[in-house]
Design an enzyme around this catalytic site. Structure first.
Site, mmCIF file in Angstrom:
data_model
loop_
_atom_site.group_PDB
_atom_site.id
_atom_site.type_symbol
_atom_site.label_atom_id
_atom_site.label_comp_id
_atom_site.label_asym_id
_atom_site.label_seq_id
_atom_site.Cartn_x
_atom_site.Cartn_y
_atom_site.Cartn_z
ATOM 1 N N GLY A 187 0.836 -1.183 0.000
ATOM 2 C CA GLY A 187 0.000 0.000 0.000
ATOM 3 C C GLY A 187 0.875 1.238 0.000
ATOM 4 O O GLY A 187 2.067 1.171 0.326
ATOM 5 N N GLN A 204 2.567 9.997 1.612
ATOM 6 C CA GLN A 204 3.887 9.368 1.549
ATOM 7 C C GLN A 204 4.660 9.801 0.309
ATOM 8 O O GLN A 204 5.862 9.572 0.224
ATOM 9 C CB GLN A 204 3.763 7.846 1.566
ATOM 10 C CG GLN A 204 3.420 7.277 2.920
ATOM 11 C CD GLN A 204 3.383 5.771 2.869
ATOM 12 O OE1 GLN A 204 2.369 5.188 2.518
ATOM 13 N NE2 GLN A 204 4.500 5.144 3.202
ATOM 14 N N CYS A 219 6.876 -0.447 6.423
ATOM 15 C CA CYS A 219 6.363 0.761 5.779
ATOM 16 C C CYS A 219 7.407 1.275 4.806
ATOM 17 O O CYS A 219 8.602 1.325 5.136
ATOM 18 C CB CYS A 219 6.060 1.812 6.853
ATOM 19 S SG CYS A 219 5.415 3.361 6.212
ATOM 20 N N LEU A 220 6.965 1.694 3.617
ATOM 21 C CA LEU A 220 7.893 2.228 2.617
ATOM 22 C C LEU A 220 8.582 3.509 3.093
ATOM 23 O O LEU A 220 9.652 3.844 2.605
ATOM 24 C CB LEU A 220 7.162 2.473 1.295
ATOM 25 C CG LEU A 220 6.669 1.215 0.577
ATOM 26 C CD1 LEU A 220 5.828 1.587 -0.637
ATOM 27 C CD2 LEU A 220 7.819 0.302 0.192
ATOM 28 N N HIS A 236 -3.392 0.656 7.994
ATOM 29 C CA HIS A 236 -2.072 1.299 7.985
ATOM 30 C C HIS A 236 -2.106 2.546 7.096
ATOM 31 O O HIS A 236 -1.629 3.615 7.490
ATOM 32 C CB HIS A 236 -1.024 0.297 7.495
ATOM 33 C CG HIS A 236 0.365 0.826 7.392
ATOM 34 N ND1 HIS A 236 1.352 0.486 8.275
ATOM 35 C CD2 HIS A 236 0.942 1.659 6.484
ATOM 36 C CE1 HIS A 236 2.483 1.093 7.924
ATOM 37 N NE2 HIS A 236 2.254 1.805 6.840
ATOM 38 N N GLU A 237 -2.680 2.409 5.899
ATOM 39 C CA GLU A 237 -2.717 3.534 4.957
ATOM 40 C C GLU A 237 -3.669 4.633 5.438
ATOM 41 O O GLU A 237 -3.369 5.826 5.289
ATOM 42 C CB GLU A 237 -3.087 3.056 3.556
ATOM 43 C CG GLU A 237 -2.130 2.036 2.958
ATOM 44 C CD GLU A 237 -0.657 2.400 3.026
ATOM 45 O OE1 GLU A 237 -0.309 3.603 3.001
ATOM 46 O OE2 GLU A 237 0.165 1.471 3.126
ATOM 47 N N HIS A 294 -1.895 6.670 7.871
ATOM 48 C CA HIS A 294 -1.025 7.651 7.201
ATOM 49 C C HIS A 294 -1.810 8.914 6.849
ATOM 50 O O HIS A 294 -1.326 10.032 7.053
ATOM 51 C CB HIS A 294 -0.432 7.072 5.910
ATOM 52 C CG HIS A 294 0.896 6.424 6.081
ATOM 53 N ND1 HIS A 294 2.011 7.085 6.544
ATOM 54 C CD2 HIS A 294 1.294 5.154 5.842
ATOM 55 C CE1 HIS A 294 3.032 6.264 6.574
ATOM 56 N NE2 HIS A 294 2.623 5.068 6.159
#
Length: 170
Positions: free
Chosen positions: A46, A51, A93-94, A135-136, A139
């Site tokens: 995701g 981000q 996480c990216l 999670h997204e 963010h």
């Protein structure tokens, strides 16, 4: 299509709440495609708009990891409608390259969102798909997965967080 630079821990935009999308237009459609391609290229499950530096309520999720017939999706203005159960699992996480932590999240979630045609959808997800969606959405609210850790757990990774901020791989 362009790949977008992924913001790394320490960049202020990751802590800012994303703004609701008012207009669905060609610019948004192009951004959605770029967001999906950036996520896929980075090998993520995701990727939230903030981000990559855009403070809008949108995230991409790569459902092909869960169903070979599925396609990556972009959810606009997602809202959590219901959660059920709790499960603990590993999360990465990216925006935190190389960092993985055990996080507790709801086992099931119902999310309401819009697609790029402005049509409302309800997604019912469980397990890893629910984890990715939550999670997204975190963010988009300026919440990072490390915020789910206890202060003792955060103390244990303080050195790794410093390396990530400095642009080093952990």
């Amino acid at each position: 299509m362009s790949l977008l630079p992924i913001k790394i821990y320490g960049e202020q935009v990751l802590r800012q709440k994303a703004l609701k999308i008012a207009n669905i237009d060609g610019d948004l459609a192009q951004f959605a495609e770029d967001l999906k391609q950036t996520m896929i290229t980075a090998n993520g499950l995701g990727l939230a708009a903030n981000q990559v530096g855009r403070r809008i309520r949108a995230f991409a999720i790569d459902l092909t990891h869960f169903d070979v017939l599925a396609e990556p999706q972009v959810l606009l203005n997602p809202e959590v409608m219901e959660v059920k159960g709790l499960v603990t699992g590993e999360e990465g996480c990216l925006s935190f390259p190389g960092l993985f932590q055990i996080i507790e999240r709801p086992q099931k979630v119902t999310v309401k969102s819009l697609d790029l045609d402005g049509k409302e959808y309800f997604y019912e997800a469980e397990g890893l798909i629910a984890r990715v969606m939550l999670h997204e959405i975190d963010h988009l609210d300026g919440v990072l997965f490390i915020d789910k850790l206890s202060s003792a757990q955060r103390d244990l990774i303080k050195g790794k967080l410093g390396k990530i901020k400095a642009g080093e791989r952990v």
